[in-house]
Design a protein around this motif. Structure first.
Motif, PDB file in Angstrom:
ATOM      1  N   THR A  30      -3.386  24.307 -18.690  1.00  0.00           N
ATOM      2  CA  THR A  30      -4.246  23.336 -18.397  1.00  0.00           C
ATOM      3  C   THR A  30      -3.333  22.095 -18.094  1.00  0.00           C
ATOM      4  O   THR A  30      -3.585  21.091 -17.085  1.00  0.00           O
ATOM      5  CB  THR A  30      -5.075  22.900 -19.899  1.00  0.00           C
ATOM      6  OG1 THR A  30      -5.849  23.794 -19.961  1.00  0.00           O
ATOM      7  CG2 THR A  30      -5.684  21.597 -19.715  1.00  0.00           C
TER       8      THR A  30
ATOM      9  N   SER B 243      -3.775  20.377 -14.381  1.00  0.00           N
ATOM     10  CA  SER B 243      -4.399  18.928 -14.486  1.00  0.00           C
ATOM     11  C   SER B 243      -3.124  18.209 -13.628  1.00  0.00           C
ATOM     12  O   SER B 243      -3.608  17.161 -12.863  1.00  0.00           O
ATOM     13  CB  SER B 243      -4.541  18.440 -15.695  1.00  0.00           C
ATOM     14  OG  SER B 243      -3.666  18.443 -16.431  1.00  0.00           O
TER      15      SER B 243
ATOM     16  N   GLY C 283      -7.300  21.191 -14.090  1.00  0.00           N
ATOM     17  CA  GLY C 283      -7.115  21.496 -15.565  1.00  0.00           C
ATOM     18  C   GLY C 283      -7.970  22.710 -15.850  1.00  0.00           C
ATOM     19  O   GLY C 283      -7.633  23.816 -16.602  1.00  0.00           O
TER      20      GLY C 283
ATOM     21  N   GLY D 221      -6.425  26.121 -16.805  1.00  0.00           N
ATOM     22  CA  GLY D 221      -6.956  26.605 -18.269  1.00  0.00           C
ATOM     23  C   GLY D 221      -7.569  28.123 -18.137  1.00  0.00           C
ATOM     24  O   GLY D 221      -7.227  28.874 -19.059  1.00  0.00           O
TER      25      GLY D 221
ATOM     26  N   GLY E 241     -10.814  28.540 -21.878  1.00  0.00           N
ATOM     27  CA  GLY E 241      -9.598  27.848 -21.231  1.00  0.00           C
ATOM     28  C   GLY E 241     -10.120  27.056 -20.014  1.00  0.00           C
ATOM     29  O   GLY E 241      -9.784  25.662 -19.907  1.00  0.00           O
TER      30      GLY E 241
ATOM     31  N   GLY F 102      -9.526  22.932 -20.283  1.00  0.00           N
ATOM     32  CA  GLY F 102      -8.920  22.276 -19.087  1.00  0.00           C
ATOM     33  C   GLY F 102      -9.914  20.947 -18.521  1.00  0.00           C
ATOM     34  O   GLY F 102      -9.228  20.175 -18.082  1.00  0.00           O
ATOM     35  N   TYR F 103     -11.026  21.361 -18.285  1.00  0.00           N
ATOM     36  CA  TYR F 103     -11.928  20.449 -17.543  1.00  0.00           C
ATOM     37  C   TYR F 103     -12.214  19.228 -18.489  1.00  0.00           C
ATOM     38  O   TYR F 103     -12.212  17.983 -18.057  1.00  0.00           O
ATOM     39  CB  TYR F 103     -13.324  20.967 -17.361  1.00  0.00           C
ATOM     40  CG  TYR F 103     -14.062  19.964 -16.382  1.00  0.00           C
ATOM     41  CD1 TYR F 103     -14.050  19.833 -15.068  1.00  0.00           C
ATOM     42  CD2 TYR F 103     -15.226  19.443 -17.236  1.00  0.00           C
ATOM     43  CE1 TYR F 103     -14.789  18.974 -14.556  1.00  0.00           C
ATOM     44  CE2 TYR F 103     -15.930  18.507 -16.529  1.00  0.00           C
ATOM     45  CZ  TYR F 103     -15.753  18.232 -15.310  1.00  0.00           C
ATOM     46  OH  TYR F 103     -16.382  17.351 -14.232  1.00  0.00           O
TER      47      TYR F 103
ATOM     48  N   GLY G 277      -8.127  17.632 -18.827  1.00  0.00           N
ATOM     49  CA  GLY G 277      -7.507  17.528 -17.595  1.00  0.00           C
ATOM     50  C   GLY G 277      -7.254  15.787 -17.218  1.00  0.00           C
ATOM     51  O   GLY G 277      -5.976  15.496 -16.663  1.00  0.00           O
TER      52      GLY G 277
END
Length: 102
Positions: A31, A35, A52, A56, A80, A84-85, A88
């Protein structure tokens, strides 16, 4: 009142689990790297979120696949990607503040 599953003692028990700690490291590292790369390519929050999510997903799938096999790779990769979203753009904004280029 803080729920018991959010206490530091419980967090230490979960993170000491030999199956969980590598997943957290894989998702976290993926992540952060994703990002930062996504954000610096386009200099936008949306690009950092997408980067991200990709990082992730890759980090989660690689560590989840090692720990739990193919289905684990799918499940942990999806988790993940979501983490990550969601994180990020925040990671990218903090890095811009810390490492400002101007």
């Amino acid at each position: 009142m803080i729920p018991s599953f959010l206490t530091s003692a419980t967090a230490m028990k979960v993170s000491a689990n030999p199956n969980i700690a590598p997943l957290a490291l894989g998702i976290g590292t993926g992540t952060i790297v994703g990002s930062l790369v996504g954000g610096y390519i386009d200099d936008s929050d949306e690009a950092a979120k997408i980067g991200g999510a990709i990082g992730g997903a890759v980090g989660g799938a690689s560590t989840g696949g090692l720990a739990f096999g193919p289905l684990g790779a799918l499940g942990v990769g999806a988790v993940g990607a979501y983490i990550g979203y969601e994180c990020g753009d925040d990671i990218y904004n903090v890095s811009k503040m810390v490492f400002s280029r101007g």
